[in-house]
Scaffold this motif. Structure first.
Motif, PDB file in Angstrom:
ATOM      1  N   ARG A 107     -78.580  30.012  -3.477  1.00 15.99           N
ATOM      2  CA  ARG A 107     -77.958  30.395  -4.743  1.00 15.99           C
ATOM      3  C   ARG A 107     -78.565  31.655  -5.347  1.00 15.99           C
ATOM      4  N   ARG A 108     -79.735  32.065  -4.874  1.00 13.04           N
ATOM      5  CA  ARG A 108     -80.326  33.311  -5.369  1.00 13.04           C
ATOM      6  C   ARG A 108     -79.480  34.524  -4.995  1.00 13.04           C
ATOM      7  N   LEU A 109     -78.578  34.362  -4.032  1.00 18.56           N
ATOM      8  CA  LEU A 109     -77.696  35.458  -3.635  1.00 18.56           C
ATOM      9  C   LEU A 109     -76.397  35.490  -4.439  1.00 18.56           C
ATOM     10  N   ASP A 110     -76.171  34.482  -5.279  1.00 15.29           N
ATOM     11  CA  ASP A 110     -74.984  34.462  -6.128  1.00 15.29           C
ATOM     12  C   ASP A 110     -74.977  35.717  -7.000  1.00 15.29           C
ATOM     13  N   GLU A 111     -73.777  36.214  -7.311  1.00 11.82           N
ATOM     14  CA  GLU A 111     -73.706  37.452  -8.095  1.00 11.82           C
ATOM     15  C   GLU A 111     -72.374  37.576  -8.811  1.00 11.82           C
ATOM     16  N   TRP A 112     -72.361  38.462  -9.811  1.00  8.91           N
ATOM     17  CA  TRP A 112     -71.145  38.832 -10.521  1.00  8.91           C
ATOM     18  C   TRP A 112     -70.487  39.971  -9.763  1.00  8.91           C
ATOM     19  N   ILE A 113     -69.189  39.818  -9.485  1.00  8.09           N
ATOM     20  CA  ILE A 113     -68.475  40.845  -8.725  1.00  8.09           C
ATOM     21  C   ILE A 113     -67.152  41.175  -9.400  1.00  8.09           C
ATOM     22  N   PRO A 114     -66.636  42.388  -9.174  1.00  7.08           N
ATOM     23  CA  PRO A 114     -65.281  42.707  -9.647  1.00  7.08           C
ATOM     24  C   PRO A 114     -64.262  42.153  -8.656  1.00  7.08           C
ATOM     25  N   LEU A 115     -63.031  42.046  -9.080  1.00  8.34           N
ATOM     26  CA  LEU A 115     -61.964  41.504  -8.244  1.00  8.34           C
ATOM     27  C   LEU A 115     -61.758  42.324  -6.968  1.00  8.34           C
ATOM     28  N   GLU A 116     -62.056  43.618  -7.012  1.00  5.12           N
ATOM     29  CA  GLU A 116     -61.840  44.486  -5.856  1.00  5.12           C
ATOM     30  C   GLU A 116     -62.616  44.024  -4.621  1.00  5.12           C
ATOM     31  N   ARG A 117     -63.705  43.305  -4.799  1.00  6.81           N
ATOM     32  CA  ARG A 117     -64.496  42.851  -3.646  1.00  6.81           C
ATOM     33  C   ARG A 117     -63.953  41.575  -3.021  1.00  6.81           C
ATOM     34  N   CYS A 118     -62.991  40.927  -3.669  1.00  7.44           N
ATOM     35  CA  CYS A 118     -62.386  39.705  -3.119  1.00  7.44           C
ATOM     36  C   CYS A 118     -61.246  40.078  -2.178  1.00  7.44           C
ATOM     37  N   GLU A 119     -61.161  39.374  -1.064  1.00 11.52           N
ATOM     38  CA  GLU A 119     -60.030  39.541  -0.154  1.00 11.52           C
ATOM     39  C   GLU A 119     -58.960  38.549  -0.600  1.00 11.52           C
ATOM     40  N   LEU A 120     -58.003  39.039  -1.370  1.00 11.56           N
ATOM     41  CA  LEU A 120     -57.031  38.168  -2.024  1.00 11.56           C
ATOM     42  C   LEU A 120     -56.145  37.401  -1.050  1.00 11.56           C
ATOM     43  N   ALA A 121     -55.972  37.911   0.166  1.00 10.11           N
ATOM     44  CA  ALA A 121     -55.157  37.204   1.158  1.00 10.11           C
ATOM     45  C   ALA A 121     -55.812  35.888   1.580  1.00 10.11           C
ATOM     46  N   THR A 122     -57.119  35.766   1.364  1.00 13.19           N
ATOM     47  CA  THR A 122     -57.829  34.549   1.766  1.00 13.19           C
ATOM     48  C   THR A 122     -58.076  33.601   0.588  1.00 13.19           C
ATOM     49  N   LEU A 123     -57.572  33.941  -0.599  1.00 10.07           N
ATOM     50  CA  LEU A 123     -57.809  33.152  -1.801  1.00 10.07           C
ATOM     51  C   LEU A 123     -57.120  31.794  -1.707  1.00 10.07           C
ATOM     52  N   GLN A 124     -57.873  30.725  -1.956  1.00 10.68           N
ATOM     53  CA  GLN A 124     -57.335  29.365  -1.955  1.00 10.68           C
ATOM     54  C   GLN A 124     -57.864  28.630  -3.172  1.00 10.68           C
ATOM     55  N   ARG A 125     -56.990  27.885  -3.833  1.00 17.86           N
ATOM     56  CA  ARG A 125     -57.413  27.041  -4.945  1.00 17.86           C
ATOM     57  C   ARG A 125     -57.897  25.717  -4.352  1.00 17.86           C
ATOM     58  N   VAL A 126     -59.092  25.319  -4.751  1.00 18.70           N
ATOM     59  CA  VAL A 126     -59.684  24.082  -4.264  1.00 18.70           C
ATOM     60  C   VAL A 126     -59.775  23.113  -5.430  1.00 18.70           C
ATOM     61  N   ALA A 127     -59.269  21.904  -5.222  1.00 18.46           N
ATOM     62  CA  ALA A 127     -59.343  20.889  -6.274  1.00 18.46           C
ATOM     63  C   ALA A 127     -60.779  20.371  -6.351  1.00 18.46           C
ATOM     64  N   VAL A 128     -61.335  20.457  -7.543  1.00 18.37           N
ATOM     65  CA  VAL A 128     -62.690  19.964  -7.767  1.00 18.37           C
ATOM     66  C   VAL A 128     -62.574  18.546  -8.280  1.00 18.37           C
TER      67      VAL A 128
END
Length: 140
Positions: A107-128
């Motif tokens: 978790r020390r590698l967790d970070e705040w990122i802008p949307l541009e760094r996300c590959e939107l084609a791979t985006l999936q909603r996961v039910a928590v």
């Protein structure tokens, strides 16, 4: 959950979005801290020299942290990054930063990122899954 370009710009890692906040969060927080610092220094300067040791500033400090006695809970809550969904709904996607946790990494590698760094084609909603207490509150 989506794939996110790592800091090197080449590697892509699986990540889960943990939280979102406005991209200008730190600029707003610095402004709030400057305003809080200037109001506390002006209230401290106005009350302590003549007539008994600064009763006005000490009562303000004991009464909630602000000179007018109103407290600072709301200011601190917004500065801590606690945003309601409505606070973010008026912003465009480029005005929001996302806190991501990289799957399989510390978790020390967790970070705040802008949307541009996300590959939107791979985006999936996961039910928590809801905890028992949250499920009971939702059912009521």
């Amino acid at each position: 959950v989506c794939r996110v370009r790592w800091r090197d710009g080449k590697t892509s890692l699986l990540a889960a979005v943990v939280e979102r906040r406005p991209a200008d969060h730190w600029a707003k927080r610095r402004k709030q801290m400057r305003l809080a610092g200037s109001s506390s220094s002006s209230s401290a300067a106005g009350g302590g020299t003549a007539g008994g040791g600064g009763g006005a500033s000490s009562s303000a400090a004991a009464g909630g942290g602000t000179a007018d006695g109103s407290g600072s809970t709301k200011r601190l809550a917004s500065a801590a990054g606690l945003y309601e969904a409505g606070d973010l709904s008026a912003l465009s996607a480029s005005e929001i930063h996302y806190y991501v946790h990289y799957a399989g990494h510390d978790r020390r590698l967790d970070e705040w990122i802008p949307l541009e760094r996300c590959e939107l084609a791979t985006l999936q909603r996961v039910a928590v899954p809801l905890s028992d207490a949250a499920a009971a509150a939702a059912a009521a």
